[in-house]
Design an enzyme around this catalytic site. Sequence first.
Site, PDB file in Angstrom:
ATOM      1  N   GLU A  84       0.822  -1.207   0.000  1.00  0.00           N
ATOM      2  CA  GLU A  84       0.000   0.000   0.000  1.00  0.00           C
ATOM      3  C   GLU A  84       0.859   1.262   0.000  1.00  0.00           C
ATOM      4  OE1 GLU A  84      -2.166  -3.147   2.551  1.00  0.00           O
ATOM      5  OE2 GLU A  84      -0.118  -2.568   2.020  1.00  0.00           O
ATOM      6  N   CYS A 142      -0.627  -0.207   7.694  1.00  0.00           N
ATOM      7  CA  CYS A 142      -0.941   0.233   6.331  1.00  0.00           C
ATOM      8  C   CYS A 142      -2.341   0.837   6.247  1.00  0.00           C
ATOM      9  CB  CYS A 142      -0.820  -0.936   5.368  1.00  0.00           C
ATOM     10  SG  CYS A 142       0.883  -1.471   5.096  1.00  0.00           S
TER      11      CYS A 142
END
Length: 382
Positions: free
Chosen positions: A57, A92
Amino acid sequence: MPIAPPCPPEWLAGLDALAERAIGLSEPNPRVACRLITRDGRWFEGHTQHAGGPHAEVMALRSAQAAGVSVQGTTAIVTLEPCSHHGRTPPCCDALINAGVGHVIVALQDPNPQVAGRGIARLRDAGIRVDVLDPTHPLALASRALNVGFFSRMERQRPWVRMKLAASLDGATALPNGVSQWITGEAARRDGHAWRHRATAVLTGIGTVRSDDPRLDVRLVPASRQPVRVIVDSRLETPPQARVLQPPGPVWIYTAADAARSAAARAALQAQGAQVIDCPGPPKAAGGSPKVDLAAMMRDLAQREVNELHVEAGHQLNGSLLREGLVDEVLLYLAPRLLGPGAGLAQIGPFEALAQGIALSFIDLTPVGDDVRIRAHVCPRP
């Protein structure tokens, strides 16, 4: 009926291949890909980097940032649930929230107990729409297969064990005099190194160390990291000059040898950089030598963050692992030649009934050069 994904199919295409780029790189973290789709249809992608490095990500967000593109309101597609805990890196899901992502599509929920739905919940609590693909969706299936070792370690507290074998068409892995190099061709050996590269660790036994003096590193394919080399050596007989002890990569030796009696051997192996790990099994019959507890070794390997364990051993250790139900997958290379009597694949049996044999379920059969590669799962015993 499978649930249709909440996005155009082309948004998901190729994400499995992108995640595969993390093979041999992200261990012990899972292999994950992320794709950001902006409101104007631009794509920015990333995959998991080395442990302690950015996750998929973050890599995708950095790609968009480098291009000077706002990700406000974008759709993020990730092949595994964004993490929600502080590990080697920050969560994330927080990175996605702080970036202003508006929609997240998750292929699979993370099996890590530290995540296990918490990442999805945190995103939804932040007002982000989250959709999870049906488990039967091809991308979900591909993500689980790619991370079979990570799922095994999280769900079963043991690695996924893949046993690699090379034999003649009549099942000989070596001649009666011990000669085995090379039964299969160069293409098969190169393919075998690709599977080594995929694994966190490569395991062999003291018999193979003494007879073949293998290196067990990855040489025939590009490698960003070397797997840990693991030796099962109950009596601690590994020669300090063995090639497997040479760089690159660490070496772990599991033994059942008495610490005091084997002090000199331990010191010699430790001087070569090897880590000696005591893992004795239950006492054997009077006069018998203790053996390494293979099941306990698997649990210890999982605690050491080994996801996939690649076994390249002789027929005795192969047989022990199979008999104890510790093998999940067989990777068998068959050469187009007949060799007659010689060492077999694994020392199991003898059985009195066909039903007592170890059942396999074929995954695929692929020509590799002049040889054939067979992949099969080991079926659970009834």
